[in-house]
Enzyme design. Structure first.
Site, short mmCIF file in Angstrom:
data_model
loop_
_atom_site.label_atom_id
_atom_site.label_comp_id
_atom_site.label_asym_id
_atom_site.label_seq_id
_atom_site.Cartn_x
_atom_site.Cartn_y
_atom_site.Cartn_z
CB THR A 1 -0.91 0.04 1.25
OG1 THR A 1 -0.09 0.23 2.41
CG2 THR A 1 -1.71 -1.24 1.40
CB ILE B 1 1.09 -0.05 6.63
CG1 ILE B 1 0.40 1.31 6.86
CG2 ILE B 1 1.87 -0.50 7.87
CD1 ILE B 1 -0.70 1.25 7.90
CB VAL C 1 6.84 -0.61 9.10
CG1 VAL C 1 6.85 0.92 9.06
CG2 VAL C 1 5.91 -1.11 10.20
CE LYS C 2 5.72 0.72 0.47
NZ LYS C 2 4.77 0.92 -0.67
CB ILE C 3 11.42 2.71 6.45
CG1 ILE C 3 10.68 2.34 7.74
CG2 ILE C 3 12.44 3.81 6.70
CD1 ILE C 3 11.59 1.82 8.84
#
Length: 374
Positions: free
Chosen positions: A49, A113, A144-146
């Protein structure tokens, strides 16, 4: 289940070792059973996403009205309301994909996300946001998208140290990709020293593809030297990234982590829908097939590949990455001769990518704010 005629190319792509992730999510997909059906019929084993996806989902459906109404009644601030809305969707998607996660020993079945993109240049805020999202989703198969910015590198390492699975996004250059890999290795080594089970920590490195060609081609066209080199930059860039990935897997440093149960940080091909109608609409799938990678595709690209993806009869013969590295370096040399400064291209794309996601985030905030006010 035997693949239907429509899904045979997708099943073959999966058999060739490419994990197919859907670059889309909405409450409509979740509640209608569409996502579960895609997992069954289209070899989907993960979901990504981003702020643009959530902005479109919230504006295009009444499925969010009840939750938004409750958040407004409680006087929740809009930033926190957006976190509640997006993490709810990701949590539910994680539950849908949990059987895939269990079946693949945590390799696939992941749902990503993104941290607030306005924090892309702020290491401390990114770490804090990663912790908050991980806690809110509260599912082992979340990621978790960083952003893979210079400021994001220490955040990647710290998240992994704390056992948070990470999808590193917005990677454009080979140099930054190498730094991302080092941040990943640093994080796993520290996580292992802290006693974490490395087999439960997942990571992918999202290498953006089509945006590279779009910018390079624009520069080539402006200089009148596009003939023969248009549409070659992105695939060469991604293939050389995979070469680096192979070198890392052969290193003693990685072997020590693997012996402790770690999974590799797989390259993920992102931005895989073509931006130029002159190119085949499955180009960034066909040309980047190799085992141990992820290709995250919007629905249109998945449908196109299901309809007319080129699939050899033997999946073992269908590797379009390994063995192409010299060809990729030659493509870079031709681009350099044509006056293209790839370092400048990728720096510009990183800045633009951050801004685009920040703009989408603001759009999402505006839409939720408007609906809360209503």
């Amino acid at each position: 289940m035997t693949a239907t005629t429509q899904t045979q190319p997708l099943a073959a792509l999966s058999e060739a070792g490419v994990s197919i992730w859907l670059d889309d999510l909405s409450r409509e997909r979740l509640r209608s059973g569409s996502l579960a059906q895609d997992i069954e019929d289209s070899s989907i084993v993960g979901v990504t996403t981003n702020p643009s996806i959530f902005a479109a989902a919230v504006s295009g459906s009444d499925q969010y009205d009840a939750q938004i109404g409750d958040l407004a009644a409680r006087g929740v601030e809009v930033d926190e309301a957006v976190r509640m809305i997006t993490t709810a969707d990701v949590r539910e998607a994680c539950d849908v994909l949990r059987p895939v996660y269990d079946r693949t020993d945590g390799v696939d079945g992941r749902v990503s996300i993104e941290v607030d993109p306005r924090f892309a240049r702020d290491t401390g805020a990114t770490i804090a946001e990663a912790r908050q999202l991980w806690w809110l989703v509260d599912r082992p198969n979340a990621m978790v998208k960083i952003p893979g910015t210079r400021e994001g590198l220490p955040a990647i390492t710290q998240a992994l140290v704390e056992g948070i699975s990470v999808n590193v996004t917005l990677i454009f250059s080979l140099e930054r990709y190498a730094e991302v890999v080092d941040a990943f290795l640093d994080g796993l080594e520290a996580a292992h020293a802290a006693g974490h089970d490395l087999s439960r920590i997942g990571s992918v490195a999202s290498f953006f593809v089509s945006r590279v060609d779009a910018e390079v081609d624009k520069r080539l066209d402006a200089g009148g030297v596009g003939s023969g080199v248009r549409g070659t930059a992105a695939i060469a860039n991604a293939r050389l990234a995979f070469e680096h990935h192979e070198q890392v897997l052969a290193s003693e440093r990685w072997q020590r982590l693997a012996s402790a149960g770690a999974h590799p940080q797989r390259p993920l091909w992102a931005s895989t829908s073509v931006k130029d109608d002159a190119y085949p609409d499955t180009m960034y799938v066909d040309e980047l097939v190799t085992a141990g990678t992820v290709n995250t595709m919007p629905q249109g690209t998945i449908d196109a590949f299901a309809d007319h993806g080129q699939v050899p009869s033997d999946p073992e013969d269908w590797d379009t990455v390994r063995g192409t590295y010299d060809e990729a370096r030659s493509a870079f040399e031709r681009l350099e001769s044509a006056g293209v400064d790839l370092a400048d291209v990728t720096a510009q794309l990183e800045d633009e990518g951050i801004q685009k996601f920040a703009d989408s985030w603001e759009e999402l905030l505006d839409r939720v704010r408007e609906q809360m006010g209503a």
